[in-house]
Design a protein around this motif. Structure first.
Motif, PDB file in Angstrom:
ATOM      1  N   ARG A  70     150.176  58.636  84.511  1.00 23.96           N
ATOM      2  CA  ARG A  70     149.090  59.176  83.707  1.00 23.96           C
ATOM      3  C   ARG A  70     149.032  58.420  82.389  1.00 23.96           C
ATOM      4  N   GLU A  71     147.823  58.027  82.010  1.00 31.97           N
ATOM      5  CA  GLU A  71     147.625  57.279  80.776  1.00 31.97           C
ATOM      6  C   GLU A  71     147.605  58.246  79.592  1.00 31.97           C
TER       7      GLU A  71
ATOM      8  N   GLU B 119     153.338  59.051  90.272  1.00 32.09           N
ATOM      9  CA  GLU B 119     152.061  59.286  89.625  1.00 32.09           C
ATOM     10  C   GLU B 119     152.148  58.820  88.181  1.00 32.09           C
TER      11      GLU B 119
END
Length: 145
Positions: A39-40, A37
């Motif tokens: 995430r920015e 996963e």
């Protein structure tokens, strides 16, 4: 844009459409790889973009497209009307309001050299994406966006 039969609606993916298998983060996938996963990490101006109802976000995108910064200024006032943002818990509603006003001023002042206009359109697109993902979250559907 919305498909009733295909299982997607406004960019949301329903769990029964995921090819018959659910993939967990960190679990091996069918191809032998591991799903990761990502995430920015957003800066303060970007994290201050409020999550608004979908119609309001579309109006802000429209305004930002034709009058750079105006939709961002409108979105600043939605923060005062209860729109949520990632930064409200950290910095408070007043700070998030002023960050959005600052983003609108940057867009207005740099629109002359096209930078602000492009930034304004991307800001409006982010508003719509946030509104769609919030709609998916409210329905309990995993996000495709």
């Amino acid at each position: 844009m919305a498909q009733k039969d295909g299982g997607t609606e406004q960019g949301c993916i329903k769990t029964e459409d995921s090819l018959g298998a659910k993939t967990m983060v960190g679990a091996p996938s069918a191809g032998g790889g591991v799903v990761v996963e990502v995430r920015e990490k957003k800066g303060p101006l970007r994290a201050a973009i409020p999550t608004m109802p979908f119609p309001v976000a579309v109006i802000c995108l429209f305004l930002n497209t034709f009058i750079p910064g105006l939709g961002t200024l409108v979105s600043a006032f939605t923060v005062l009307c209860g729109a949520r943002s990632e930064l409200i818990s950290e910095r408070g509603m007043c700070c998030v309001f002023w960050l959005n006003v600052a983003a609108a001023l940057i867009q207005i002042l740099t629109a002359v050299i096209m930078v602000g206009w492009i930034m304004s359109i991307f800001w409006g697109m982010d508003m719509v994406i946030l509104a769609i993902s919030e709609g998916c979250r409210d329905q309990g559907i995993p996000q495709d966006v």
